[in-house]
Structure formats: structure tokens, C-alpha cells
Scaffold this motif. Structure first.
Motif, mmCIF file in Angstrom:
data_model
loop_
_atom_site.group_PDB
_atom_site.id
_atom_site.type_symbol
_atom_site.label_atom_id
_atom_site.label_comp_id
_atom_site.label_asym_id
_atom_site.label_seq_id
_atom_site.Cartn_x
_atom_site.Cartn_y
_atom_site.Cartn_z
ATOM 1 N N UNK A 10 7.271 8.119 7.293
ATOM 2 C CA UNK A 10 7.328 7.160 8.392
ATOM 3 C C UNK A 10 7.120 7.921 9.689
ATOM 4 N N UNK A 11 6.275 7.370 10.532
ATOM 5 C CA UNK A 11 6.020 7.942 11.853
ATOM 6 C C UNK A 11 6.236 6.835 12.862
ATOM 7 N N UNK A 12 7.147 7.058 13.796
ATOM 8 C CA UNK A 12 7.459 6.022 14.779
ATOM 9 C C UNK A 12 7.961 4.742 14.154
ATOM 10 N N UNK A 13 8.680 4.874 13.036
ATOM 11 C CA UNK A 13 9.225 3.707 12.361
ATOM 12 C C UNK A 13 8.240 2.966 11.477
ATOM 13 N N UNK A 14 6.990 3.416 11.445
ATOM 14 C CA UNK A 14 5.956 2.756 10.643
ATOM 15 C C UNK A 14 5.626 3.595 9.408
ATOM 16 N N UNK A 15 5.557 2.946 8.252
ATOM 17 C CA UNK A 15 5.169 3.649 7.029
ATOM 18 C C UNK A 15 3.711 4.053 7.097
ATOM 19 N N UNK A 16 3.426 5.206 6.520
ATOM 20 C CA UNK A 16 2.052 5.684 6.410
ATOM 21 C C UNK A 16 1.702 5.742 4.927
ATOM 22 N N UNK A 17 0.531 6.235 4.606
ATOM 23 C CA UNK A 17 0.154 6.406 3.200
ATOM 24 C C UNK A 17 0.338 7.856 2.758
ATOM 25 N N UNK A 18 1.153 8.611 3.497
ATOM 26 C CA UNK A 18 1.381 10.027 3.197
ATOM 27 C C UNK A 18 2.611 10.154 2.298
ATOM 28 N N UNK A 19 2.406 10.595 1.045
ATOM 29 C CA UNK A 19 3.560 10.796 0.166
ATOM 30 C C UNK A 19 4.356 12.006 0.640
ATOM 31 N N UNK A 20 5.682 11.899 0.617
ATOM 32 C CA UNK A 20 6.507 12.995 1.106
ATOM 33 C C UNK A 20 7.717 13.232 0.228
ATOM 34 N N UNK A 21 8.248 14.415 0.397
ATOM 35 C CA UNK A 21 9.574 14.717 -0.108
ATOM 36 C C UNK A 21 10.494 14.430 1.068
#
Length: 96
Positions: free
Chosen positions: A38-49
Motif C-alpha cells: 500500500x502506498x498512500x493508503x492505496x493498494x498496488x499490484x506489488x506483492x510484498x512481505x
């Protein structure tokens, strides 16, 4: 947003499993999981740990051992603030 099929979730989970115990040894870490960044409260399509910490601190206040790497084996990390009040996975594994 990219399709979920383009993400190698098996790799993301494998990397999380590989580093989970080490991350949980950090006294600031309260939870380790897998999510989309999440960047700035918005979900992205970047999978993360996803790594939850009690309180985000400036990097200058952390020792090298306390800093969470931006990537683990090529998988991005996402440090979030909050004590999720969950039992650390390491403690659960020790009891079994």
C-alpha cells in the motif's frame, strides 16, 4: 492493476517463510505476512512481505540489525506501523 496470475505468490510465500523467524527476532517486529503493498493508503499490484512494527522510527535511530531491508531475495517489503496483538509465529511454532 496487474492480474494476480502474473504474481509468483509461491515465491513470495517461500521468501516470507525463509525470513520470518529472523524478522520476528527483531524486538520492533510484531507480525510478518504477505500482502499487496500500500502506498498512500492505496493498494498496488506489488506483492510484498508485510512487516508490522510497534512504531515506525527514523532509520537514523535504528541499528543496522533493526532495519528491515527494502527487499528480501527480490521480494519487496512493506513496513507498517501497529501492534497487531498477534502471537509471534516463532512462539506458536515452538509450542508444537
Amino acid at each position: 492493476m496487474a492480474s494476480e496470475h502474473s504474481v509468483d505468490w509461491e515465491k513470495v510465500h517461500s521468501v516470507k517463510d525463509k525470513y520470518c523467524a529472523t524478522l520476528l527476532q527483531n524486538s520492533h517486529v510484531t507480525f510478518v505476512g504477505v500482502s499487496l503493498k500500500k502506498i498512500g493508503g492505496q493498494s498496488t499490484d506489488i506483492p510484498t512481505i508485510q512487516v508490522a512494527v510497534k512504531k515506525k522510527l527514523p532509520l537514523a535511530e535504528l541499528s543496522d540489525e533493526e532495519k528491515i531491508p527494502a527487499f528480501l531475495d527480490g521480494v519487496a517489503t512493506d513496513v507498517i506501523e501497529g501492534d497487531l496483538n498477534l502471537v509471534k509465529l516463532g512462539d506458536v511454532l515452538k509450542s508444537h
